[in-house]
Write a protein that holds these residues in place. Sequence first.
Motif, PDB file in Angstrom:
ATOM      1  N   HIS A 189      48.939  27.231  52.290  1.00  0.00           N
ATOM      2  CA  HIS A 189      48.161  26.130  51.728  1.00  0.00           C
ATOM      3  C   HIS A 189      46.675  26.472  51.897  1.00  0.00           C
ATOM      4  CE1 HIS A 189      51.772  23.442  51.863  1.00  0.00           C
ATOM      5  NE2 HIS A 189      52.074  24.238  52.866  1.00  0.00           N
ATOM      6  N   PHE A 190      45.929  26.506  50.789  1.00  0.00           N
ATOM      7  CA  PHE A 190      44.518  26.858  50.810  1.00  0.00           C
ATOM      8  C   PHE A 190      43.661  25.705  50.291  1.00  0.00           C
ATOM      9  CE2 PHE A 190      46.811  30.850  49.955  1.00  0.00           C
ATOM     10  CZ  PHE A 190      46.312  31.686  50.944  1.00  0.00           C
ATOM     11  N   GLU A 191      42.440  25.589  50.810  1.00  0.00           N
ATOM     12  CA  GLU A 191      41.424  24.704  50.234  1.00  0.00           C
ATOM     13  C   GLU A 191      40.364  25.585  49.587  1.00  0.00           C
ATOM     14  OE1 GLU A 191      39.804  21.722  52.771  1.00  0.00           O
ATOM     15  OE2 GLU A 191      41.749  21.208  53.645  1.00  0.00           O
ATOM     16  N   VAL A 192      40.102  25.357  48.293  1.00  0.00           N
ATOM     17  CA  VAL A 192      39.166  26.213  47.564  1.00  0.00           C
ATOM     18  C   VAL A 192      38.167  25.361  46.794  1.00  0.00           C
ATOM     19  CG1 VAL A 192      40.887  28.046  47.325  1.00  0.00           C
ATOM     20  CG2 VAL A 192      40.620  26.374  45.491  1.00  0.00           C
ATOM     21  N   ARG A 193      37.047  25.967  46.439  1.00  0.00           N
ATOM     22  CA  ARG A 193      36.061  25.354  45.546  1.00  0.00           C
ATOM     23  C   ARG A 193      36.278  25.921  44.148  1.00  0.00           C
ATOM     24  NH1 ARG A 193      32.007  21.567  47.776  1.00  0.00           N
ATOM     25  NH2 ARG A 193      30.705  22.215  46.008  1.00  0.00           N
ATOM     26  N   HIS A 194      36.304  25.016  43.176  1.00  0.00           N
ATOM     27  CA  HIS A 194      36.579  25.463  41.814  1.00  0.00           C
ATOM     28  C   HIS A 194      35.463  26.359  41.288  1.00  0.00           C
ATOM     29  CE1 HIS A 194      33.737  22.236  40.653  1.00  0.00           C
ATOM     30  NE2 HIS A 194      33.592  22.921  39.540  1.00  0.00           N
ATOM     31  N   GLU A 195      34.204  26.094  41.707  1.00  0.00           N
ATOM     32  CA  GLU A 195      33.069  26.859  41.178  1.00  0.00           C
ATOM     33  C   GLU A 195      33.213  28.350  41.441  1.00  0.00           C
ATOM     34  OE1 GLU A 195      33.023  24.310  43.337  1.00  0.00           O
ATOM     35  OE2 GLU A 195      31.057  23.323  43.371  1.00  0.00           O
ATOM     36  N   LEU A 196      33.933  28.708  42.500  1.00  0.00           N
ATOM     37  CA  LEU A 196      34.019  30.094  42.938  1.00  0.00           C
ATOM     38  C   LEU A 196      35.268  30.807  42.424  1.00  0.00           C
ATOM     39  CD1 LEU A 196      32.937  29.358  46.613  1.00  0.00           C
ATOM     40  CD2 LEU A 196      31.493  30.218  44.774  1.00  0.00           C
ATOM     41  N   LEU A 197      36.107  30.097  41.678  1.00  0.00           N
ATOM     42  CA  LEU A 197      37.323  30.712  41.156  1.00  0.00           C
ATOM     43  C   LEU A 197      37.004  31.669  40.013  1.00  0.00           C
ATOM     44  CD1 LEU A 197      39.718  27.623  41.050  1.00  0.00           C
ATOM     45  CD2 LEU A 197      39.991  29.647  42.504  1.00  0.00           C
ATOM     46  N   ASP A 198      37.832  32.691  39.880  1.00  0.00           N
ATOM     47  CA  ASP A 198      37.752  33.592  38.731  1.00  0.00           C
ATOM     48  C   ASP A 198      39.171  34.021  38.359  1.00  0.00           C
ATOM     49  OD1 ASP A 198      38.511  35.657  40.515  1.00  0.00           O
ATOM     50  OD2 ASP A 198      36.429  36.181  40.929  1.00  0.00           O
ATOM     51  N   GLN A 199      39.276  34.790  37.290  1.00  0.00           N
ATOM     52  CA  GLN A 199      40.584  35.195  36.793  1.00  0.00           C
ATOM     53  C   GLN A 199      41.361  35.995  37.840  1.00  0.00           C
ATOM     54  OE1 GLN A 199      42.392  34.613  34.189  1.00  0.00           O
ATOM     55  NE2 GLN A 199      41.151  34.275  32.350  1.00  0.00           N
ATOM     56  N   GLU A 200      40.676  36.880  38.544  1.00  0.00           N
ATOM     57  CA  GLU A 200      41.372  37.716  39.517  1.00  0.00           C
ATOM     58  C   GLU A 200      41.931  36.886  40.664  1.00  0.00           C
ATOM     59  OE1 GLU A 200      40.778  41.889  42.042  1.00  0.00           O
ATOM     60  OE2 GLU A 200      39.021  40.785  41.324  1.00  0.00           O
ATOM     61  N   GLN A 201      41.139  35.916  41.140  1.00  0.00           N
ATOM     62  CA  GLN A 201      41.661  35.035  42.192  1.00  0.00           C
ATOM     63  C   GLN A 201      42.886  34.279  41.700  1.00  0.00           C
ATOM     64  OE1 GLN A 201      38.793  32.566  44.549  1.00  0.00           O
ATOM     65  NE2 GLN A 201      37.277  33.631  43.313  1.00  0.00           N
ATOM     66  N   ALA A 202      42.808  33.736  40.498  1.00  0.00           N
ATOM     67  CA  ALA A 202      43.944  32.987  39.952  1.00  0.00           C
ATOM     68  C   ALA A 202      45.193  33.857  39.912  1.00  0.00           C
ATOM     69  CB  ALA A 202      43.605  32.470  38.559  1.00  0.00           C
ATOM     70  N   GLN A 203      45.021  35.098  39.520  1.00  0.00           N
ATOM     71  CA  GLN A 203      46.157  36.018  39.468  1.00  0.00           C
ATOM     72  C   GLN A 203      46.691  36.299  40.860  1.00  0.00           C
ATOM     73  OE1 GLN A 203      45.215  39.780  37.654  1.00  0.00           O
ATOM     74  NE2 GLN A 203      47.353  40.264  37.246  1.00  0.00           N
ATOM     75  N   LEU A 204      45.795  36.492  41.829  1.00  0.00           N
ATOM     76  CA  LEU A 204      46.214  36.768  43.205  1.00  0.00           C
ATOM     77  C   LEU A 204      46.925  35.562  43.810  1.00  0.00           C
ATOM     78  CD1 LEU A 204      43.060  38.699  44.437  1.00  0.00           C
ATOM     79  CD2 LEU A 204      45.361  39.650  44.170  1.00  0.00           C
ATOM     80  N   PHE A 205      46.404  34.371  43.575  1.00  0.00           N
ATOM     81  CA  PHE A 205      47.054  33.162  44.090  1.00  0.00           C
ATOM     82  C   PHE A 205      48.442  32.999  43.474  1.00  0.00           C
ATOM     83  CE2 PHE A 205      42.691  31.357  45.068  1.00  0.00           C
ATOM     84  CZ  PHE A 205      42.890  31.277  46.434  1.00  0.00           C
ATOM     85  N   SER A 206      48.550  33.258  42.169  1.00  0.00           N
ATOM     86  CA  SER A 206      49.829  33.041  41.488  1.00  0.00           C
ATOM     87  C   SER A 206      50.891  34.016  41.952  1.00  0.00           C
ATOM     88  CB  SER A 206      49.643  33.161  39.973  1.00  0.00           C
ATOM     89  OG  SER A 206      49.334  34.487  39.596  1.00  0.00           O
ATOM     90  N   ALA A 207      50.474  35.149  42.511  1.00  0.00           N
ATOM     91  CA  ALA A 207      51.438  36.142  43.000  1.00  0.00           C
ATOM     92  C   ALA A 207      52.006  35.765  44.356  1.00  0.00           C
ATOM     93  CB  ALA A 207      50.771  37.516  43.078  1.00  0.00           C
ATOM     94  N   LEU A 208      51.419  34.751  45.009  1.00  0.00           N
ATOM     95  CA  LEU A 208      51.877  34.315  46.328  1.00  0.00           C
ATOM     96  C   LEU A 208      52.743  33.067  46.215  1.00  0.00           C
ATOM     97  CD1 LEU A 208      48.560  34.562  48.397  1.00  0.00           C
ATOM     98  CD2 LEU A 208      50.330  36.303  48.130  1.00  0.00           C
TER      99      LEU A 208
END
Length: 624
Positions: free
Chosen positions: A262-281
């Motif tokens: 479970h992570f807490e993130v800021r939307h402003e700092l998200l990018d495509q690579e992070q989204a891909q890395l999160f989705s792989a977990l």
Amino acid sequence: MNFHIVTIHAIPSPQAVPLAAACLKVYLDSRPDPGYSLNVSCAEFFSGTSLDEICDAILTQAPDIVGLPVYVWNRAECCAIVDKLRSKAPDLKIMAGGPEVTADPLSVLAAAPFDFLVVGEGELTVAEVVDRLATGKDIDDVAGVARMNAGKLQLSKRAPIEDLSILPSPWLAGLLDSHIASGVVWQLSRGCSFGCDFCFDGMGDRKVRRYPMERLEAELAYFVKRDVSQVFVLDSTFNQDVKRAKKLLRLIAKKAPLVHFHFEVRHELLDQEQAQLFSALTCSLQIGLQSADPEVAANVGRKFNRDDFVQKIMFLNEHGAIFGFDLIYGLPGDTIDRFRDGLNFALGLYPNHLDIFPLSVLPGTRVAGRAESLGLKFITAPPYTLLESPTFPVADMNAARRLGAACDIFYSRGKAVAWFNGILSALTMSPADFLEQFAGWLIGKSGAEPEESGYGDEAIWQLQREFLSVLFERHKLKRLLPLALDFVDYHYHYAASIMAVAPEIRPLTGAKLMTTLLVKPVSTRLARFNYEILDLLESGEPNLPKLHRDLQTSASFAVIYPRGGEVFTESIAEPYYRLLEMIDGESHTTDLVKSLGLPLDEAQEFLEFAVEEGIVGAQPQAGR
């Protein structure tokens, strides 16, 4: 010197981990010999435990000093415990620390007869205090200690610990092993640089300090070796250092791919690579939307750009990452209409869940400092909930609370993300309008205000079906109701399957299948649908009018079951559905097959498939 640290948790949960107490103990235990005997012990209780029971347990330890980490949920109980301890052991030294103490030391000292408080991070301050008390020295000039002196608060603040590498890990020291089975709270950093006006995390110097990567790698390996199932990442903004966040995500993917994070993130700092890395977990993200109104956001020190928010969330949706939002009502300048608009905005982005809260006017925050000038009326004791403001009167606070409860029940607990917007589109309703009508219907049905805690998952599923039936009839759309209910039913069974813990079953082959008592794991779900379920699943988000035009009503039967970390859906012929229904661990398989008139060879072939997939199995043998 016996130092006893007592943690009072809010409720039993995977996050009920005495991390603060363990951090103090491991630091004190790891120091060089202080020149005196020091024993540090820890105890845990839950809110609602008899205070006399807690006090008796504390005194049984014969402590010289008692420490209490104080939070919003346990402040009143901690203060009451101090009163009781003071009457039973007048010479006992009693201290407190934690967020409540750091935010509001004067009122905590006024509420209970603590000897002193530890303000800010505790390791260095507590070590110095314990050393001095053990050797008979005064603690008046110790930085980080708050106490009353001649009726005035005496406090010299201590700077935050710059180098967190000096702090040993309580996890690696084995102090929290008993909690690993239920879940881990994993602290990656301390501090927050954003400083939102309603939050205490960013107060002070707003500097973020991070634990060394070597420590985090060792802790992750420690968790995996001990079969941890879920990890709550304690980091105000996990992705603030984007490069470091990506490195950690790759490490988790390599070392702990099956552990839920479970992570807490800021939307402003998200990018495509992070989204891909999160989705792989196997993970979920929590994103602090708080308000979707730029003006309201600015009133509490935040910036909000709707277009940017939508773009960043679409990254997550495109890669299939699971995420939820926080939404606060009653912020300065907020109104019920602005809140409703924010609710519509949030649910239109397909969050897995939406957590809705009233503003809490927390001591030590900028909002609390401006409360009088802002005209905020709030509860002055924990949980400091806003009662009303000039722009959010009591009636509107009640309406927002009701909307929040309806959202908790119907959307979040109801696992509605996959079909909610599609069904609302068919009804031509906004989320806020829909949830208001659901709340009113629920009040009429139960005679009470809706409360999420009052319903189990199956009860919520039935409420969804019943309310949608009423609504589709009211909108003269009964022809679309069977489609809507199919989507509701499927996702209920899907969620129930993935959440269930399947019992151990023995695989079988060949003729043994027909002579053994078979059982269905609780994770195997059987469901009947009005349409071919595989056609509906292939359609994506439900477009009910189009599906009604394109598909013919055709009853289908399905088995939904987990295997290898995924959930599978098989559409099966009705006779085999009936066979699975009848398997109960008591009836002989051959008799069931014959009663249905199924050919034995075909039934055996089907059951071999069912056993191989884990849909059914044999009862575990005694002693195995």
